[in-house]
Design a protein around this motif. Sequence first.
Motif, PDB file in Angstrom:
ATOM      1  N   GLY A   1      74.888  25.331  89.714  1.00 26.56           N
ATOM      2  CA  GLY A   1      74.792  26.062  90.973  1.00 26.56           C
ATOM      3  C   GLY A   1      74.158  25.235  92.064  1.00 26.56           C
ATOM      4  O   GLY A   1      73.156  24.569  91.832  1.00 26.56           O
ATOM      5  N   LEU A   2      74.770  25.258  93.237  1.00 25.29           N
ATOM      6  CA  LEU A   2      74.096  24.699  94.409  1.00 25.29           C
ATOM      7  C   LEU A   2      73.688  25.905  95.256  1.00 25.29           C
ATOM      8  O   LEU A   2      74.539  26.677  95.704  1.00 25.29           O
ATOM      9  N   VAL A   3      72.372  26.072  95.414  1.00 27.98           N
ATOM     10  CA  VAL A   3      71.863  27.297  96.018  1.00 27.98           C
ATOM     11  C   VAL A   3      71.471  27.038  97.467  1.00 27.98           C
ATOM     12  O   VAL A   3      70.687  26.135  97.745  1.00 27.98           O
ATOM     13  N   THR A   4      72.015  27.816  98.370  1.00 25.35           N
ATOM     14  CA  THR A   4      71.663  27.670  99.781  1.00 25.35           C
ATOM     15  C   THR A   4      70.666  28.763 100.163  1.00 25.35           C
ATOM     16  O   THR A   4      70.500  29.734  99.425  1.00 25.35           O
ATOM     17  N   ASP A   5      70.039  28.611 101.323  1.00 25.59           N
ATOM     18  CA  ASP A   5      68.894  29.473 101.644  1.00 25.59           C
ATOM     19  C   ASP A   5      68.582  29.420 103.131  1.00 25.59           C
ATOM     20  O   ASP A   5      67.666  28.744 103.548  1.00 25.59           O
ATOM     21  N   ILE A   6      69.371  30.101 103.934  1.00 24.69           N
ATOM     22  CA  ILE A   6      69.039  30.079 105.361  1.00 24.69           C
ATOM     23  C   ILE A   6      68.486  31.421 105.808  1.00 24.69           C
ATOM     24  O   ILE A   6      68.648  32.436 105.132  1.00 24.69           O
ATOM     25  N   CYS A   7      67.811  31.410 106.942  1.00 19.89           N
ATOM     26  CA  CYS A   7      67.207  32.621 107.485  1.00 19.89           C
ATOM     27  C   CYS A   7      67.425  32.601 108.991  1.00 19.89           C
ATOM     28  O   CYS A   7      67.120  31.606 109.658  1.00 19.89           O
ATOM     29  N   VAL A   8      68.001  33.677 109.503  1.00 20.05           N
ATOM     30  CA  VAL A   8      68.354  33.739 110.925  1.00 20.05           C
ATOM     31  C   VAL A   8      67.762  35.009 111.543  1.00 20.05           C
ATOM     32  O   VAL A   8      67.375  35.934 110.823  1.00 20.05           O
ATOM     33  N   PRO A   9      67.689  35.060 112.879  1.00 22.62           N
ATOM     34  CA  PRO A   9      67.277  36.323 113.502  1.00 22.62           C
ATOM     35  C   PRO A   9      68.224  37.444 113.053  1.00 22.62           C
ATOM     36  O   PRO A   9      69.431  37.225 112.932  1.00 22.62           O
ATOM     37  N   ILE A  10      67.658  38.616 112.802  1.00 20.44           N
ATOM     38  CA  ILE A  10      68.436  39.744 112.278  1.00 20.44           C
ATOM     39  C   ILE A  10      69.676  40.014 113.133  1.00 20.44           C
ATOM     40  O   ILE A  10      70.744  40.345 112.627  1.00 20.44           O
ATOM     41  N   SER A  11      69.544  39.844 114.439  1.00 22.75           N
ATOM     42  CA  SER A  11      70.665  40.134 115.341  1.00 22.75           C
ATOM     43  C   SER A  11      71.873  39.243 115.068  1.00 22.75           C
ATOM     44  O   SER A  11      72.985  39.560 115.460  1.00 22.75           O
ATOM     45  N   ARG A  12      71.683  38.102 114.412  1.00 20.51           N
ATOM     46  CA  ARG A  12      72.773  37.179 114.142  1.00 20.51           C
ATOM     47  C   ARG A  12      73.219  37.201 112.686  1.00 20.51           C
ATOM     48  O   ARG A  12      74.071  36.406 112.272  1.00 20.51           O
ATOM     49  N   LEU A  13      72.594  38.073 111.883  1.00 19.80           N
ATOM     50  CA  LEU A  13      72.773  37.999 110.442  1.00 19.80           C
ATOM     51  C   LEU A  13      74.212  38.269 109.996  1.00 19.80           C
ATOM     52  O   LEU A  13      74.776  37.521 109.185  1.00 19.80           O
ATOM     53  N   ALA A  14      74.817  39.339 110.512  1.00 17.56           N
ATOM     54  CA  ALA A  14      76.174  39.684 110.086  1.00 17.56           C
ATOM     55  C   ALA A  14      77.120  38.526 110.381  1.00 17.56           C
ATOM     56  O   ALA A  14      77.929  38.119 109.525  1.00 17.56           O
ATOM     57  N   GLU A  15      76.990  37.978 111.564  1.00 21.28           N
ATOM     58  CA  GLU A  15      77.806  36.848 111.989  1.00 21.28           C
ATOM     59  C   GLU A  15      77.591  35.633 111.061  1.00 21.28           C
ATOM     60  O   GLU A  15      78.554  34.974 110.655  1.00 21.28           O
ATOM     61  N   ALA A  16      76.338  35.375 110.722  1.00 24.90           N
ATOM     62  CA  ALA A  16      76.033  34.215 109.874  1.00 24.90           C
ATOM     63  C   ALA A  16      76.611  34.395 108.472  1.00 24.90           C
ATOM     64  O   ALA A  16      77.186  33.457 107.895  1.00 24.90           O
ATOM     65  N   VAL A  17      76.487  35.607 107.922  1.00 22.29           N
ATOM     66  CA  VAL A  17      77.008  35.852 106.574  1.00 22.29           C
ATOM     67  C   VAL A  17      78.538  35.764 106.580  1.00 22.29           C
ATOM     68  O   VAL A  17      79.141  35.120 105.710  1.00 22.29           O
ATOM     69  N   ALA A  18      79.160  36.381 107.577  1.00 19.88           N
ATOM     70  CA  ALA A  18      80.622  36.371 107.644  1.00 19.88           C
ATOM     71  C   ALA A  18      81.146  34.945 107.772  1.00 19.88           C
ATOM     72  O   ALA A  18      82.100  34.544 107.083  1.00 19.88           O
ATOM     73  N   ALA A  19      80.517  34.154 108.624  1.00 13.15           N
ATOM     74  CA  ALA A  19      80.962  32.768 108.824  1.00 13.15           C
ATOM     75  C   ALA A  19      80.769  31.953 107.545  1.00 13.15           C
ATOM     76  O   ALA A  19      81.610  31.117 107.188  1.00 13.15           O
ATOM     77  N   THR A  20      79.690  32.210 106.843  1.00 13.83           N
ATOM     78  CA  THR A  20      79.429  31.502 105.587  1.00 13.83           C
ATOM     79  C   THR A  20      80.515  31.832 104.567  1.00 13.83           C
ATOM     80  O   THR A  20      81.036  30.944 103.879  1.00 13.83           O
ATOM     81  N   LYS A  21      80.846  33.097 104.464  1.00 16.00           N
ATOM     82  CA  LYS A  21      81.878  33.503 103.499  1.00 16.00           C
ATOM     83  C   LYS A  21      83.224  32.853 103.851  1.00 16.00           C
ATOM     84  O   LYS A  21      83.945  32.394 102.955  1.00 16.00           O
ATOM     85  N   ARG A  22      83.519  32.787 105.129  1.00 13.09           N
ATOM     86  CA  ARG A  22      84.759  32.103 105.544  1.00 13.09           C
ATOM     87  C   ARG A  22      84.719  30.629 105.144  1.00 13.09           C
ATOM     88  O   ARG A  22      85.688  30.096 104.610  1.00 13.09           O
ATOM     89  N   ASP A  23      83.578  29.974 105.407  1.00 12.53           N
ATOM     90  CA  ASP A  23      83.442  28.545 105.064  1.00 12.53           C
ATOM     91  C   ASP A  23      83.683  28.308 103.570  1.00 12.53           C
ATOM     92  O   ASP A  23      84.334  27.340 103.178  1.00 12.53           O
ATOM     93  N   ILE A  24      83.119  29.193 102.760  1.00 15.99           N
ATOM     94  CA  ILE A  24      83.222  29.032 101.305  1.00 15.99           C
ATOM     95  C   ILE A  24      84.676  29.152 100.867  1.00 15.99           C
ATOM     96  O   ILE A  24      85.183  28.336 100.086  1.00 15.99           O
ATOM     97  N   ILE A  25      85.347  30.161 101.411  1.00 14.98           N
ATOM     98  CA  ILE A  25      86.755  30.372 101.043  1.00 14.98           C
ATOM     99  C   ILE A  25      87.611  29.206 101.514  1.00 14.98           C
ATOM    100  O   ILE A  25      88.422  28.654 100.759  1.00 14.98           O
ATOM    101  N   GLU A  26      87.370  28.784 102.766  1.00 14.33           N
ATOM    102  CA  GLU A  26      88.160  27.664 103.300  1.00 14.33           C
ATOM    103  C   GLU A  26      87.953  26.375 102.509  1.00 14.33           C
ATOM    104  O   GLU A  26      88.855  25.549 102.411  1.00 14.33           O
ATOM    105  N   ALA A  27      86.749  26.200 101.954  1.00 17.31           N
ATOM    106  CA  ALA A  27      86.470  24.989 101.170  1.00 17.31           C
ATOM    107  C   ALA A  27      86.997  25.110  99.739  1.00 17.31           C
ATOM    108  O   ALA A  27      86.838  24.191  98.931  1.00 17.31           O
ATOM    109  N   GLY A  28      87.614  26.266  99.419  1.00 19.84           N
ATOM    110  CA  GLY A  28      88.155  26.471  98.073  1.00 19.84           C
ATOM    111  C   GLY A  28      87.083  26.574  97.004  1.00 19.84           C
ATOM    112  O   GLY A  28      87.273  26.191  95.861  1.00 19.84           O
ATOM    113  N   LEU A  29      85.924  27.132  97.392  1.00 21.63           N
ATOM    114  CA  LEU A  29      84.807  27.228  96.449  1.00 21.63           C
ATOM    115  C   LEU A  29      84.576  28.672  96.020  1.00 21.63           C
ATOM    116  O   LEU A  29      85.059  29.602  96.666  1.00 21.63           O
ATOM    117  N   ILE A  30      83.862  28.820  94.914  1.00 21.78           N
ATOM    118  CA  ILE A  30      83.396  30.144  94.496  1.00 21.78           C
ATOM    119  C   ILE A  30      81.919  30.221  94.845  1.00 21.78           C
ATOM    120  O   ILE A  30      81.129  29.376  94.405  1.00 21.78           O
TER     121      ILE A  30
END
Lengths: 458, 458
Positions: free
Chosen positions: B334-363
Amino acid sequence: MALAEALAELETLLGDRLDTSKGARDQHGRNETWFPFSPPDAVAYPTSTEEVSQIVKICAAHDVPITPYGTGTSLEGHAVPVRGGVSLDLMKMDRVVEVLAEDMQVRVQPGVTRVALNENLRATGLFFPVDPGANASLGGMAATRASGTTTVGYGSMRDNVAALEVVLADGRIIRTGSRAKKSSAGYDLTALMLGSEGTLGIITELTLRLHGQPEAISSAVCAFDTLEAAVETVQMTIQMGIPMARIEFVDDLTAQIFNEANGTDFPAKPHLMIEFHGSESGVAEASERFGEVVAEMGGADFQWATTTEDRNKLWKMRHGAYPATIAHRPGCMGLVTDICVPISRLAEAVAATKRDIIEAGLIGPVVGHVGDGNFHSVLLLDPEDKDEFKRAKKVAAKMAERALEMQGTVTGEHGIGMGKTGYMRDEHGAGWDVMGQIKRALDPQNILNPGKLVEQDE
Amino acid sequence: MALAEALAELETLLGDRLDTSKGARDQHGRNETWFPFSPPDAVAYPTSTEEVSQIVKICAAHDVPITPYGTGTSLEGHAVPVRGGVSLDLMKMDRVVEVLAEDMQVRVQPGVTRVALNENLRATGLFFPVDPGANASLGGMAATRASGTTTVGYGSMRDNVAALEVVLADGRIIRTGSRAKKSSAGYDLTALMLGSEGTLGIITELTLRLHGQPEAISSAVCAFDTLEAAVETVQMTIQMGIPMARIEFVDDLTAQIFNEANGTDFPAKPHLMIEFHGSESGVAEASERFGEVVAEMGGADFQWATTTEDRNKLWKMRHGAYPATIAHRPGCMGLVTDICVPISRLAEAVAATKRDIIEAGLIGPVVGHVGDGNFHSVLLLDPEDKDEFKRAKKVAAKMAERALEMQGTVTGEHGIGMGKTGYMRDEHGAGWDVMGQIKRALDPQNILNPGKLVEQDE
């Protein structure tokens, strides 16, 4: 120190925002308590971070001390420029930069006062809770790690500053912390700057945490026969997990002083002043449970202040304790003490302090942020009576020693400045040397607020 | 480095508590994630502060690196002795020194784990709340400024450590902080040591703040159609001031992984897991108000866990997310990531991360301490597939960049270690140089955990 060259360069930079008039210098050489008057050579009024950085670079180049200045309300002589040089008055940097309501944060310049901030925030439903009594500047409150009546519920400046912008001793501008609620990204430079009293850097912007204005608020005051009963009430309330927004102790003499200043008729007994914040039902529940504790401890004359007006009156009276106390002995000056002990030792510490004051033949009412174990006595002194001053210093020293014996601290919220350096070795041992090492690493010339907090080469 | 002499002196001091066997060295050279194996030359097992000080003095005299070691559960290679030398295993210092129930504090040695502490405290009605999932040592949790699921309600290690005893790089022993609830007595050395990852000193004792075991607890889990709806629910709950003890986000893939590992039948949707602590009526009120928010946001499959057994099952599942995730792809690392953002940006940050993971062909399932704006993805990698690792590092880098663009932090709770030094310049700018200045002032030889956190001279 090449003062003349520095002042010439500063004048070129700042124009008439460099003030060398006697009036400005006198104002910035005074302090709220007993420290000797010591004016700066000039007062600088920067309006931007970039300007602060330029000022620091000029002063560093010419080895001129810089002492930051806010509202001048600190109590340990923090802002007195004991080695002359430049008093850096930050009160023209007084903008609320950005309200980040969604994140319950706000960015402010250091010259914004807490009252001005809360006025600015009123319509947002948010507020900034730290309340040291005085209408201090937020930069100054951060620099002294201030706290006050609401710390038991909302924490101190340590807990309510998310990020800082700081100008270092060589003029570099750094940003500490972030807008995230937490971080593990290296040394906590925000915490290091909070309470550093302008000796490590000059705070030029703060990102503060805000809280929702409570739906319901309820305040009360009640009398106790003994201070032990009052303090034990606080201990029980904490142990039971009853959430408090404020809980203040005032002794019998302070109750009398309140009567003198406000025309109230409190009995000459120890009192607790409490406030609950929360939902309607949460506040009702807390009030009820607290009432049961008070009844069990024999508290009496229980008065609830439910209207905003009554509440404001109550806390205005509490926050007016210092001037009211000074007025109690006309012409006197106040020597203010400030120790903080573990709650389990609080009753003992207050009782011993009151005995010391009486034995020394002094007048000194005691008030305290008892939820934190923090209390003050204002020792009322005749400025002409040297022996009285000597006895007062002895009482203060005894309080400090007792605080350390009890594994507490010699200053809960007022800071070191010049007044408490003598206790630092006893409180911190080799830790004080570590503070000196950090100071020398970040300010090798010792130009930032010299004469304060750390050990000084003379 | 004069290793042989140092080891000879250490053996005289420690006898068989200095271990140079391959087994001990191998164990202390490994880590939980992807950092290369790097064993120490010896493992030392001190049993007292005085011994730690002696060990440090010996190592300093011979220029031998010292890397503190607790449970080895950190995720950024903190405890890997990358420059060899001595691994200082503190797990024999595992005594609960003193329970200070009246003051809701406890003194512990650094090798006490959080589970062991809470078992010890059970009969007192008090508990220590910080819960990073792993049963880490309290010294390690302090050194990495750990937090976890309960931080939204009780704060992180930053908020729950009152005082420390620390051995410095030259063997001096200092005590930072005090038993008072607050202090303005100089630089906050406690806060400086918290999160310093063993690079400024070795923590040999901690005074921790405790909390009353809540009278009532209620936990729930509920599903949402979109991650935005889940995150917005959290934002609204915070804004409304509903007091939460925990609030966790798990994405659709994590819900599936929970089903695989625990035989549950969660829908493949984003979920929130929440817990309220307080009085019976306080918890009931919070639950009801939260339920209203969830209903408004279209949450469904709302399940309350009211019995202790059900609650334990729920949080055991959440805390077992890491091993369950690893098991989801047999043989992976496992490569474990760990970021923390202002709550107002959280949904955007999580959604973008999930897109990045899928685009990179990763689980890579996503879980998060959403009340703090902190989230992790565990990227599941085939250890033989170098390209996959490269793509994963790219996703991690994109997450870090995005966190900084959003004025957050590249690590909410896992720390820097070796894994995040590359982002420190971007996050802190000149502030990272300040960290280096402090490090050099306090550890000029760079013998305390070299290769971690600050910029290194090679």
